[in-house]
Structures are given as structure tokens and as C-alpha cells.
Design a protein around this motif. Structure first.
Motif, PDB file in Angstrom:
ATOM      1  N   PHE A 205     110.599  21.920  76.216  1.00 49.15           N
ATOM      2  CA  PHE A 205     111.516  22.974  75.792  1.00 49.15           C
ATOM      3  C   PHE A 205     112.123  22.578  74.450  1.00 49.15           C
ATOM      4  N   TRP A 206     112.064  23.502  73.508  1.00 45.15           N
ATOM      5  CA  TRP A 206     112.544  23.263  72.133  1.00 45.15           C
ATOM      6  C   TRP A 206     113.592  24.314  71.799  1.00 45.15           C
ATOM      7  N   GLN A 207     114.785  23.856  71.480  1.00 43.16           N
ATOM      8  CA  GLN A 207     115.858  24.748  71.055  1.00 43.16           C
ATOM      9  C   GLN A 207     116.229  24.405  69.621  1.00 43.16           C
TER      10      GLN A 207
ATOM     11  N   LEU B 290     117.962  19.409  63.419  1.00 39.21           N
ATOM     12  CA  LEU B 290     118.200  18.435  64.477  1.00 39.21           C
ATOM     13  C   LEU B 290     118.042  19.130  65.830  1.00 39.21           C
ATOM     14  N   HIS B 291     116.826  19.560  66.103  1.00 39.62           N
ATOM     15  CA  HIS B 291     116.550  20.400  67.260  1.00 39.62           C
ATOM     16  C   HIS B 291     116.674  19.622  68.577  1.00 39.62           C
TER      17      HIS B 291
ATOM     18  N   LEU C 297     113.216  14.174  73.347  1.00 43.44           N
ATOM     19  CA  LEU C 297     112.340  13.797  72.244  1.00 43.44           C
ATOM     20  C   LEU C 297     113.069  13.939  70.927  1.00 43.44           C
ATOM     21  N   ALA C 298     112.748  13.090  69.990  1.00 37.74           N
ATOM     22  CA  ALA C 298     113.348  13.191  68.667  1.00 37.74           C
ATOM     23  C   ALA C 298     112.917  14.499  68.008  1.00 37.74           C
ATOM     24  N   PRO C 299     113.806  15.135  67.236  1.00 35.98           N
ATOM     25  CA  PRO C 299     113.456  16.407  66.589  1.00 35.98           C
ATOM     26  C   PRO C 299     112.443  16.205  65.477  1.00 35.98           C
TER      27      PRO C 299
END
Length: 216
Positions: free
Chosen positions: A188-190, A196-197, A214-216
Motif C-alpha cells: 500500500f502506497w500513500q 516522503l510517501h 518500506l522507505a519511500p
């Protein structure tokens, strides 16, 4: 955004929301269903559209957009021509990747898993629920094959005439049906300001789900 001298300039920031550890359920299903429902509630066009990527026997990937037609405790279901390029590649290598992008919400969901055909009964039920013109198109089109516009029109005209005369019963053809993608990994990615997601990955681990940021 602009395209100038071959370069794309996009200064838009991502500020539609956040995603933190406290927002994460034990299983990715609940969060995916929540995000999909929000996409529908916001009136986004085709929120169930997803990119599916497959790989051929040479290791060359290919991607296309399809519509998800089911999302339940099993995984994600979509329908297509089994003899299409994606169908042939899934037969050789069932591992696929799915990607949902809800731009207006600055959200992406990426799913990796295995695709397998759903039961004939499930495919029959969905095919019978489709609009007659869609059923004709699915039956007449040799998806992914080289064809002229006139040849395709002739196939559709002939099938339509046969159905209207009662000579042909419009039932699901054997070459068309559904696939279920059972996820092994879901991310999931916001989108967040300054790129800096927030990114969280679910991975199957001994019968449960392991969650990592996870790092953005």
C-alpha cells in the motif's frame, strides 16, 4: 505539468492523506476493500481498473489494463480470453503482478501472486450477467491475434445474426473465463509531501501476514 525539450516537469505535491502503523489491519484484505470503497465513493472513473503484468517464456514482461470483477477472501478476480497473450503467458508462468492507481487519492496498491482459472460455474455466472453485446464481443474476438477491422466486423455480424435467428445459443465460449489472483505480497502506497510517501508491505509468512514499512 509540462513537456519541454523531451523533459517532463511536474511540481505537484502529494497531500491527500497519511498511512500509519495504527491504520493497518492484520490482513491486507480489509485495507484494500476500504481503499477500493473510498475510490468508488469519491466517484473516480473505473476505480476497479488495474494493470496486470505477465512474463513470457523469454522473460519479457508485458502489461495491460483490465477490470477487477471480484475481491474477496480468496483474492482478486478478473475475466479475459484464455487464448490472449496474457492467458498464454499465465499458462506458462502463473506468477503475475497487479497495480491499482487511484490518482485523485494519491494511492497505489501493488499485488504480487499467482493466477489460476476460477471454476467453470463461476465463469458461466459472470458471462451470463454481461450485456448481450459484451457477450458477443467476447465470443467473436480472437483477442491479441492479428486481425483487420473488416474481419472483426464480419465475425461480430455473423454471430449477431446467428443469435438473433436462434441458430446460435450465446453461452460462454470455452476460451473465455475468469482468473483468481491469490496474493503473496501486497503493498500500500500513500503519497506524502516532499515525496516522503508512506509505504507498507504485507508478505505471507507461515500462514499469517508480516508487515514492513518500506522507505519511500
Amino acid at each position: 505539468m509540462a513537456l519541454e525539450n523531451g523533459k517532463i516537469y511536474d511540481q505537484r505535491d502529494y497531500d491527500s492523506g497519511t498511512l500509519g502503523e495504527s491504520d493497518l489491519p492484520a490482513s491486507p484484505r480489509a485495507l484494500f476493500e476500504s481503499w477500493l470503497s473510498e475510490a468508488f465513493d469519491h466517484g473516480l472513473r473505473d476505480p476497479n481498473a488495474m494493470v496486470i503484468s505477465t512474463v513470457d517464456d523469454r522473460g519479457i514482461p508485458s502489461s495491460r489494463v483490465v477490470l477487477a470483477r471480484g475481491a474477496d477472501e480468496r483474492g482478486i478476480v478478473f475475466y479475459t480470453n484464455y487464448e490472449s497473450r496474457k492467458g498464454r503467458e499465465i499458462a506458462q508462468n502463473p506468477r503475475v503482478s497487479l497495480l491499482f492507481h487511484w490518482r485523485e487519492l494519491d494511492r497505489v496498491v501493488r499485488i504480487e501472486g499467482r493466477a489460476a482459472r476460477v471454476s467453470e460455474e463461476e465463469s458461466d455466472a459472470y458471462f451470463d450477467s454481461r450485456h448481450p453485446l459484451s457477450r458477443i464481443g467476447s465470443t467473436a474476438s480472437p483477442q491479441s491475434s492479428v486481425i483487420t477491422k473488416d474481419e472483426l466486423a464480419a465475425r461480430i455480424t455473423a454471430l449477431t445474426a446467428g443469435v438473433e435467428s436462434g441458430e446460435i445459443e450465446l453461452t460462454r465460449p470455452a476460451h473465455w473465463g475468469g482468473y483468481l489472483v491469490v496474493p503473496d505480497e501486497v503493498e500500500f502506497w500513500q503519497g506524502r509531501p516532499s515525496r516522503l510517501h508512506d509505504r507498507f508491505r504485507y508478505r505471507r509468512d507461515a500462514g499469517s501476514w508480516r508487515i514492513d514499512r518500506l522507505a519511500p
